[in-house]
Design a protein around this motif. Structure first.
Motif, mmCIF file in Angstrom:
data_model
loop_
_atom_site.group_PDB
_atom_site.id
_atom_site.type_symbol
_atom_site.label_atom_id
_atom_site.label_comp_id
_atom_site.label_asym_id
_atom_site.label_seq_id
_atom_site.Cartn_x
_atom_site.Cartn_y
_atom_site.Cartn_z
ATOM 1 N N THR A 41 82.993 -69.432 -22.506
ATOM 2 C CA THR A 41 82.826 -68.812 -23.820
ATOM 3 C C THR A 41 81.646 -69.433 -24.549
ATOM 4 O OG1 THR A 41 85.205 -68.394 -23.957
ATOM 5 C CG2 THR A 41 83.964 -68.285 -26.008
ATOM 6 N N ASP A 42 81.538 -70.755 -24.472
ATOM 7 C CA ASP A 42 80.390 -71.444 -25.087
ATOM 8 C C ASP A 42 79.084 -71.017 -24.428
ATOM 9 O OD1 ASP A 42 81.996 -72.798 -26.857
ATOM 10 O OD2 ASP A 42 82.164 -74.596 -25.605
ATOM 11 N N ASN A 43 79.117 -70.895 -23.101
ATOM 12 C CA ASN A 43 77.910 -70.476 -22.381
ATOM 13 C C ASN A 43 77.481 -69.071 -22.781
ATOM 14 O OD1 ASN A 43 77.881 -72.898 -21.028
ATOM 15 N ND2 ASN A 43 78.730 -72.098 -19.126
ATOM 16 N N LEU A 44 78.463 -68.177 -22.929
ATOM 17 C CA LEU A 44 78.146 -66.813 -23.326
ATOM 18 C C LEU A 44 77.557 -66.776 -24.731
ATOM 19 C CD1 LEU A 44 78.202 -63.772 -22.827
ATOM 20 C CD2 LEU A 44 80.587 -63.755 -23.601
ATOM 21 N N ALA A 45 78.141 -67.565 -25.627
ATOM 22 C CA ALA A 45 77.629 -67.623 -26.994
ATOM 23 C C ALA A 45 76.206 -68.170 -27.013
ATOM 24 C CB ALA A 45 78.539 -68.495 -27.852
ATOM 25 N N GLN A 46 75.955 -69.189 -26.202
ATOM 26 C CA GLN A 46 74.615 -69.766 -26.133
ATOM 27 C C GLN A 46 73.622 -68.767 -25.554
ATOM 28 O OE1 GLN A 46 74.356 -73.428 -23.909
ATOM 29 N NE2 GLN A 46 72.159 -73.627 -24.198
ATOM 30 N N LEU A 47 74.052 -68.040 -24.520
ATOM 31 C CA LEU A 47 73.189 -67.022 -23.908
ATOM 32 C C LEU A 47 72.770 -65.980 -24.942
ATOM 33 C CD1 LEU A 47 73.638 -65.269 -20.521
ATOM 34 C CD2 LEU A 47 73.572 -63.867 -22.559
ATOM 35 N N ILE A 48 73.744 -65.489 -25.703
ATOM 36 C CA ILE A 48 73.452 -64.471 -26.723
ATOM 37 C C ILE A 48 72.554 -65.037 -27.815
ATOM 38 C CG2 ILE A 48 74.501 -63.067 -28.539
ATOM 39 C CD1 ILE A 48 76.873 -62.634 -26.686
ATOM 40 N N GLN A 49 72.835 -66.280 -28.227
ATOM 41 C CA GLN A 49 72.037 -66.914 -29.266
ATOM 42 C C GLN A 49 70.581 -67.066 -28.825
ATOM 43 O OE1 GLN A 49 73.068 -67.879 -32.461
ATOM 44 N NE2 GLN A 49 70.862 -68.143 -32.740
ATOM 45 N N GLU A 50 70.387 -67.522 -27.595
ATOM 46 C CA GLU A 50 69.025 -67.692 -27.080
ATOM 47 C C GLU A 50 68.312 -66.358 -26.938
ATOM 48 O OE1 GLU A 50 69.205 -69.941 -23.495
ATOM 49 O OE2 GLU A 50 69.870 -71.786 -24.480
ATOM 50 N N ARG A 51 69.053 -65.333 -26.485
ATOM 51 C CA ARG A 51 68.438 -64.004 -26.378
ATOM 52 C C ARG A 51 68.035 -63.494 -27.762
ATOM 53 N NH1 ARG A 51 68.389 -59.311 -23.182
ATOM 54 N NH2 ARG A 51 67.078 -57.828 -24.331
ATOM 55 N N ALA A 52 68.885 -63.728 -28.756
ATOM 56 C CA ALA A 52 68.576 -63.299 -30.126
ATOM 57 C C ALA A 52 67.324 -63.999 -30.645
ATOM 58 C CB ALA A 52 69.763 -63.580 -31.040
ATOM 59 N N GLU A 53 67.187 -65.278 -30.313
ATOM 60 C CA GLU A 53 65.998 -66.026 -30.738
ATOM 61 C C GLU A 53 64.736 -65.483 -30.081
ATOM 62 O OE1 GLU A 53 66.977 -70.033 -29.778
ATOM 63 O OE2 GLU A 53 68.440 -70.242 -31.403
ATOM 64 N N LEU A 54 64.864 -65.092 -28.811
ATOM 65 C CA LEU A 54 63.719 -64.487 -28.115
ATOM 66 C C LEU A 54 63.341 -63.142 -28.740
ATOM 67 C CD1 LEU A 54 64.626 -65.241 -24.383
ATOM 68 C CD2 LEU A 54 62.748 -66.244 -25.705
ATOM 69 N N GLU A 55 64.360 -62.353 -29.096
ATOM 70 C CA GLU A 55 64.096 -61.060 -29.743
ATOM 71 C C GLU A 55 63.362 -61.267 -31.062
ATOM 72 O OE1 GLU A 55 64.612 -58.111 -28.572
ATOM 73 O OE2 GLU A 55 65.907 -58.502 -26.848
ATOM 74 N N LEU A 56 63.808 -62.266 -31.832
ATOM 75 C CA LEU A 56 63.165 -62.550 -33.118
ATOM 76 C C LEU A 56 61.726 -63.028 -32.920
ATOM 77 C CD1 LEU A 56 63.310 -62.898 -36.188
ATOM 78 C CD2 LEU A 56 64.247 -65.193 -35.800
ATOM 79 N N LYS A 57 61.551 -63.914 -31.958
ATOM 80 C CA LYS A 57 60.206 -64.438 -31.683
ATOM 81 C C LYS A 57 59.257 -63.321 -31.255
ATOM 82 C CE LYS A 57 57.806 -67.954 -28.947
ATOM 83 N NZ LYS A 57 57.968 -69.038 -27.922
ATOM 84 N N TYR A 58 59.757 -62.435 -30.397
ATOM 85 C CA TYR A 58 58.906 -61.324 -29.932
ATOM 86 C C TYR A 58 58.588 -60.374 -31.076
ATOM 87 C CZ TYR A 58 57.351 -57.389 -27.051
ATOM 88 O OH TYR A 58 56.623 -56.363 -26.491
ATOM 89 N N ALA A 59 59.606 -60.082 -31.902
ATOM 90 C CA ALA A 59 59.389 -59.184 -33.039
ATOM 91 C C ALA A 59 58.378 -59.763 -34.016
ATOM 92 C CB ALA A 59 60.714 -58.925 -33.746
#
Length: 205
Positions: A41-59
């Protein structure tokens, strides 16, 4: 199924047949999955968090790039179809950035929050482990304890039987040698027969 040596204490049960759920201490893999659930569960949350950060950085990168070139085109010598093409590219980049910002918002909003909420609802921490892990461990141990005592009793009896059987066969062989040896005294032969009788008695217990 491979057998393991043991001394017959209840602690040794954990080394027996642990790969199968239905055998002694086989539930350890099930209990481990409870711990794994928290980690995953922690790994999944971290995965989503990191993906969200990448989306923000790209945007942010797209918007910065879009503003830079929109300003450059407005001030530059471009005209006609080239100017229109370059402006359209900046507009498209800005709109694409908005899409990625929307993805980021959805990831960090309902998706991430629902995962955190699920974990908080299903896992409570003690000093050293999750309460759910401890409860499962204690529950399985309690259910298996009576069975473990009987199981160890049977294992002890099997060990004693096989030892007595080996002793009986060895004594029979020795008696046969003594019987055929002309140098064997009657006293030695009697002692060997007594030893065989004792071995047979032990084997019948």
């Amino acid at each position: 199924m491979a057998q393991h040596s043991h001394t017959g204490s209840e602690e040794d049960v954990g080394d027996l047949f642990s790969d199968c759920f239905w055998e002694m201490k086989g539930f350890k893999q099930v209990v481990k999955r409870i711990d794994d659930g928290a980690t995953l569960t922690d790994n999944l949350a971290q995965l989503i968090q990191e993906r969200a950060e990448l989306e923000l950085k790209y945007a942010k990168g797209l918007k910065t790039w879009s503003r830079k070139w929109e300003d450059a085109v407005n001030k530059g010598p471009e005209y006609g179809s080239l100017e229109l093409t370059m402006k359209n590219l900046t507009v498209e980049a800005n709109e694409t950035a908005d899409i990625h910002l929307d993805v980021r918002q959805k990831l960090t909003g309902s998706s991430l929050e629902s995962i955190k909420h699920w974990k908080n609802s299903n896992y409570q921490k003690t000093f050293v482990k999750w309460k759910q892990t401890a409860a499962a461990q204690e529950g399985f141990d309690k259910v298996q304890r009576p069975w473990a005592k009987r199981f160890l009793k049977v294992e002890k009896a099997k060990k004693a039987y096989h030892l007595a059987a080996r002793m009986l066969e060895q004594t029979k062989g020795q008696l046969d040698i003594y019987t055929r040896d002309a140098m064997t005294t009657s006293d030695a032969l009697k002692k060997m027969k007594d030893k065989l009788s004792k071995a047979e008695t032990e084997g019948d217990k």
